[in-house]
Design an enzyme around this catalytic site. Sequence first.
Site, mmCIF file in Angstrom:
data_model
loop_
_atom_site.group_PDB
_atom_site.id
_atom_site.type_symbol
_atom_site.label_atom_id
_atom_site.label_comp_id
_atom_site.label_asym_id
_atom_site.label_seq_id
_atom_site.Cartn_x
_atom_site.Cartn_y
_atom_site.Cartn_z
ATOM 1 N N CYS A 34 9.577 -0.755 -0.390
ATOM 2 C CA CYS A 34 9.183 -1.979 -1.083
ATOM 3 C C CYS A 34 10.144 -2.320 -2.219
ATOM 4 C CB CYS A 34 7.772 -1.810 -1.637
ATOM 5 S SG CYS A 34 7.227 -3.141 -2.727
ATOM 6 N N TRP A 39 -1.503 1.233 1.890
ATOM 7 C CA TRP A 39 -0.405 2.191 2.005
ATOM 8 C C TRP A 39 -1.010 3.584 2.152
ATOM 9 C CZ3 TRP A 39 4.738 0.681 1.955
ATOM 10 C CH2 TRP A 39 4.989 -0.640 1.539
ATOM 11 N N THR A 63 -1.412 -3.007 -3.402
ATOM 12 C CA THR A 63 0.039 -3.136 -3.509
ATOM 13 C C THR A 63 0.692 -1.985 -4.260
ATOM 14 O OG1 THR A 63 -0.070 -4.426 -5.573
ATOM 15 C CG2 THR A 63 -0.176 -5.652 -3.503
ATOM 16 N N VAL A 64 1.961 -1.777 -3.949
ATOM 17 C CA VAL A 64 2.828 -0.882 -4.716
ATOM 18 C C VAL A 64 3.894 -1.754 -5.389
ATOM 19 C CG1 VAL A 64 2.475 1.173 -3.317
ATOM 20 C CG2 VAL A 64 4.252 -0.455 -2.657
ATOM 21 N N TYR A 122 11.146 -14.077 0.904
ATOM 22 C CA TYR A 122 9.829 -14.086 1.541
ATOM 23 C C TYR A 122 9.405 -15.516 1.880
ATOM 24 C CZ TYR A 122 9.117 -9.167 0.389
ATOM 25 O OH TYR A 122 9.230 -7.792 0.317
#
Length: 349
Positions: free
Chosen positions: A55, A88, A122-123, A186
């Site tokens: 990521c 994740w 999220t990370v 993105y």
Amino acid sequence: MSKDTETTDTSGSYVEKGQEFNRDTNYIEDRILDDPDAQWPVEPGRYRLIAARACPWANRTVIVRRLLGLEDVISLGMPGPTHDQRSWTFDLDPGGVDPVLGIERLQQAFFKRYPDYPRGITVPAIVDVPSGVVVTNDFAQITEDFSTQWTAYHRDGAPNLWPEESRDEMESLMRMIYTEINNGVYRSGFAGSQEAYEKAFDRLFTALDTVEERLATRRYLMGESITEADVRLFTTLARFDPVYYGHFKANRTALRDFPNLWGYARDLYQTPGFGDTIDFRQIKDHYYIVHKDVNPTGIVPVGPDLSGWLSPHCREELGGSPFGDGTAPGPVAAGEEVPFESTAAAWVK
């Protein structure tokens, strides 16, 4: 919205068909502060950074943690490059369990604090080890706080990534980099219509052209040494040719065909703290396998040839020094090394 009218990216953001991509930026905004009375005070050994190598947003935190020498005070947990819609996972660890937190999914730390947490898992995220609850997943604030709140634990010779004399200009530049480049790839890749894609494509390359011009006369974005702005741009550049050029249809110009940006990216990659955090194999696996809407087959490309990342960059001719009056970080911490086969060196004949 129903699943037949939307697609999702790995941050939990939604893309309505026929529309442009919009990132969900509602993160957990708690901060770890240099204040003993804070809800989350700076405390060595208390917090664990969860940051997947794949990521780009998480990669930033790994770079800054390494540049500042915070490895001994903030531990690092690394999920694998792929995940399902839930979370994740720690599939790279023995038994698929994070050895410090004792969980299989990052989702567990979010749900332990917010049982009905409605957004993407999220990370990067920082977890409070004693309680096992997530503290924050606000990626931009995390790296700023590493620089400004953890100063008592910076290594000797740590660089000043937030120079006060140029902070206003740097923050303005970073806003442009975020909206037009970091998020711009993105916006191109997840566009829901031809019109949205072409608009995103033009915005992205207008911004890249602007940065290309800026780097013609200065070694780094803010001048003679590395700052937070360079960290934020680098993680997108590292993924550009391996992923964004093809997978996200950002194919007007490859990174290797921008003279200044390509030299700049190689300069950073060859600087301790940057390239030694980049796992090209995990990066490609993540995007090409997880994004089923973009790549239904899940086939991961073999290329491109990555050996060029180690070629001479000649950026030192512009003067300056990467760490200013400071020094380079030492060797990568044991257990945090990128496997040789995932580095640019593996492509050198």
